[in-house]
Scaffold this active site. Structure first.
Site, PDB file in Angstrom:
ATOM      1  N   ASP A  70      39.758 -43.468 100.736  1.00  0.00           N
ATOM      2  CA  ASP A  70      39.305 -42.588 101.804  1.00  0.00           C
ATOM      3  C   ASP A  70      38.307 -41.555 101.315  1.00  0.00           C
ATOM      4  O   ASP A  70      37.790 -40.767 102.109  1.00  0.00           O
ATOM      5  CB  ASP A  70      40.496 -41.865 102.443  1.00  0.00           C
ATOM      6  CG  ASP A  70      41.247 -42.748 103.430  1.00  0.00           C
ATOM      7  OD1 ASP A  70      40.799 -43.892 103.630  1.00  0.00           O
ATOM      8  OD2 ASP A  70      42.266 -42.307 103.980  1.00  0.00           O
ATOM      9  N   ASP A 123      -0.102 -57.096 124.698  1.00  0.00           N
ATOM     10  CA  ASP A 123       0.790 -57.592 123.664  1.00  0.00           C
ATOM     11  C   ASP A 123       2.246 -57.283 123.964  1.00  0.00           C
ATOM     12  O   ASP A 123       3.139 -57.945 123.441  1.00  0.00           O
ATOM     13  CB  ASP A 123       0.398 -56.984 122.312  1.00  0.00           C
ATOM     14  CG  ASP A 123       0.135 -58.059 121.277  1.00  0.00           C
ATOM     15  OD1 ASP A 123       0.058 -59.232 121.678  1.00  0.00           O
ATOM     16  OD2 ASP A 123       0.016 -57.730 120.088  1.00  0.00           O
ATOM     17  N   GLY A 150       3.405 -60.561 123.499  1.00  0.00           N
ATOM     18  CA  GLY A 150       2.741 -61.309 124.558  1.00  0.00           C
ATOM     19  C   GLY A 150       1.737 -62.331 124.066  1.00  0.00           C
ATOM     20  O   GLY A 150       1.806 -63.517 124.392  1.00  0.00           O
ATOM     21  N   MET A 151       0.758 -61.934 123.272  1.00  0.00           N
ATOM     22  CA  MET A 151      -0.258 -62.859 122.786  1.00  0.00           C
ATOM     23  C   MET A 151       0.343 -63.902 121.852  1.00  0.00           C
ATOM     24  O   MET A 151      -0.071 -65.073 121.866  1.00  0.00           O
ATOM     25  CB  MET A 151      -1.361 -62.074 122.052  1.00  0.00           C
ATOM     26  CG  MET A 151      -2.261 -61.272 122.978  1.00  0.00           C
ATOM     27  SD  MET A 151      -3.096 -62.301 124.197  1.00  0.00           S
ATOM     28  CE  MET A 151      -4.127 -63.287 123.133  1.00  0.00           C
TER      29      MET A 151
END
Length: 514
Positions: A36, A299, A434-435
């Protein structure tokens, strides 16, 4: 309490050392068994901090279990008081000390007689609160103790600072980008002409708590730690509190407007010129933050309209639910917090930005929900990152608990105007841009491996042995469907009709199934 190999929120005795280790000239002593006492390792390894306040572990060994602690905790408290000369020492009870039915208050009373430092027992009920709640209560306890002590001596600072100032409350160690958020908050406050009076607990000397009432307002960027302290200062000294997290363009502007309002109300004399932060908001929204226009770029249009599952602590889950919905066109199909004590407010904040609520402190339940919903994206803790990795789902870590890789060496805040850029990258980058997606469709991708023709073996021709069915039932439900699909794919590719345990193991080795 329940045993678990992973937890969203740790036990209470982790929260107190986080706050003590974040402060200067403070010390926490945990009465705990070996294992701990990992607070020091966490500070030096993930956060790469070379100069931090260590935590001392008063070990519970077989001798303690046999005859009780006796003088061990008191001796360790006195020893650290002489070695470190801290302002306060906080003996921290743990689950083990509760099982042993020890009395921390008695330890503190005995240590206070002989120790050179103030001994303050951590007022934590380990059976009722978790790590965030304990971390929230610890600074509040220290703030109650030191100003009241200074008030009795007549040394409490009550006069307001000459220029507008604020206290930043509640940025402890081991949080999600906490140190970077602290730097961004200080920089933003300086830019709008507000001086930082005190920062607690991050890097602050506990003896300086007497000067907290000199500020004109308190700023709590993360509600998990600091809200109790701000409420106490409001009740005791009439200091207003701002708890709006400056995450995202909209809420960052709202937070700055609230600061402008507080400075105007608490001015010691009528200002020569009216405080107006609108030019600062407009300039930074247009020039510093790139999130707005980049979200509209071609993009990143591929992310628009997608859904996500967003669990996390109350602050980051709320922010990460509102920001994609309002600023990026990404809606949360499931969102919520594992901080059940603050779930009601969090749910109210994200009303209208999510479809269904996900409030649970059980990471397996969150994983099952993700497996059932199959979202296009996941933004949560490191546990949800593991689930997303198994499901091959775009994912991002946006909330504690986090992995060591989420403690970047560079400057990456999640708050303020610079933080809007980091959040936008965290949301968009896991997706296929995107592209890139468009070119993959046109050119057929860039996978150079030969296309393997499917075998005529159909789904209904595959036979599973009883042992393989039993093995499948032991796989976590969140990844069971994907594992089954990969195993069947491997069987078809190799012309196997009878799926055994050996086939399952072979498929895992070949296809990387976990």
């Amino acid at each position: 309490m329940k045993p678990a190999h992973r937890m969203h929120a740790g036990p209470a005795h982790i929260g107190t050392p986080r706050v003590a280790s974040s402060s200067k000239n403070a010390h926490a002593i945990m009465h705990a068994p070996p294992g701990d006492d990992h607070s020091n390792v966490m500070r030096s390894m993930p956060e790469r901090d070379r100069d931090f306040t260590p935590v001392t572990a008063s070990m519970v060994d077989r001798h303690v279990l046999a005859r009780g602690s006796q003088d061990k905790v008191v001796d360790n408290t006195n020893r650290k008081g002489k070695e470190e000369r801290p302002d306060p020492i906080a003996p921290t009870p743990t689950c083990t000390s509760s099982i042993l039915q020890e009395d921390p208050q008695n330890f503190v009373r005995r240590a206070s007689i002989t120790s050179d430092s103030d001994a303050i027992p951590a007022d934590v009920n380990h059976h009722r609160v978790d790590e965030p709640q304990a971390a929230d209560g610890t600074p509040e306890q220290a703030v109650r103790h030191h100003p009241n002590k200074a008030r009795g001596k007549g040394t409490l600072g009550r006069s307001l600072t000459n220029i507008p100032s604020a206290n930043i409350i509640g940025i402890p160690t081991l949080g999600s980008h906490n140190q970077h958020d602290c730097r961004e908050s200080k920089r933003s406050s300086r830019d709008i002409g507000t001086r930082i009076n005190q920062i607690i607990p991050e890097g602050e000397f506990v003896g300086n708590l007497n000067d907290l009432p000199k500020a004109r307002f308190n700023f709590v960027p993360h509600r998990e730690v600091g809200l109790m302290t701000a409420v106490y200062l409001d009740e005791e000294f009439g200091m207003p509190c701002i708890s709006t997290t400056p995450a995202g363009i909209i809420d960052t502007a709202e937070c700055i407007r609230q600061m402008q309002e507080r400075v105007g109300k608490w001015a010691s004399a009528p200002p020569k010129e009216k405080v107006d932060h609108e030019p600062y908001i407009d300039q930074h929204t247009r020039s510093v933050s790139q999130a707005a226009w980049s979200s509209r770029s071609i993009d990143r249009q591929n992310s628009t309209g997608k859904r996500a599952v967003i669990p996390g602590d109350a602050t980051h889950a709320t922010a990460m639910t509102k920001i994609p919905s309002r600023e990026m066109g990404i809606r949360a199909c499931r969102a919520g917090t594992y901080c059940k004590h603050d779930a009601e407010r969090s749910n109210e904040q994200v009303r209208g930005s999510r479809d269904e609520i996900l409030v649970t402190d059980d990471h397996t339940e969150a994983g099952d929900t993700i497996g059932r919903v199959e979202p296009p994206a996941i933004f949560g803790t490191q546990m949800e990152r593991h689930v997303g990795k198994r499901l091959d789902t775009p994912r991002g870590v946006t909330s504690s608990p986090v992995h060591i890789q989420n403690f970047p060496s560079g400057y990456r805040p999640s708050s303020g105007y610079e933080g809007t850029n980091q959040i936008a990258d965290s949301v968009h980058n896991p997706h296929t841009l995107g592209m890139e997606d468009h070119l993959l469709d046109i050119l057929g991708g860039h996978d150079t491996e030969a296309v393997t023709e499917s075998s005529p073996i159909e789904q209904d021709m595959l036979i599973r042995s009883p042992e393989s069915q039993l093995g499948s039932s032991q796989i976590p439900r969140s990844v069971r469907g994907k594992t089954k699909g990969k195993t069947e794919k491997s069987a078809r590719q190799n012309g196997i009709t009878n799926i055994t345990v050996e086939v399952m193991y072979a498929a895992r080795e070949i296809l990387g199934t976990q």
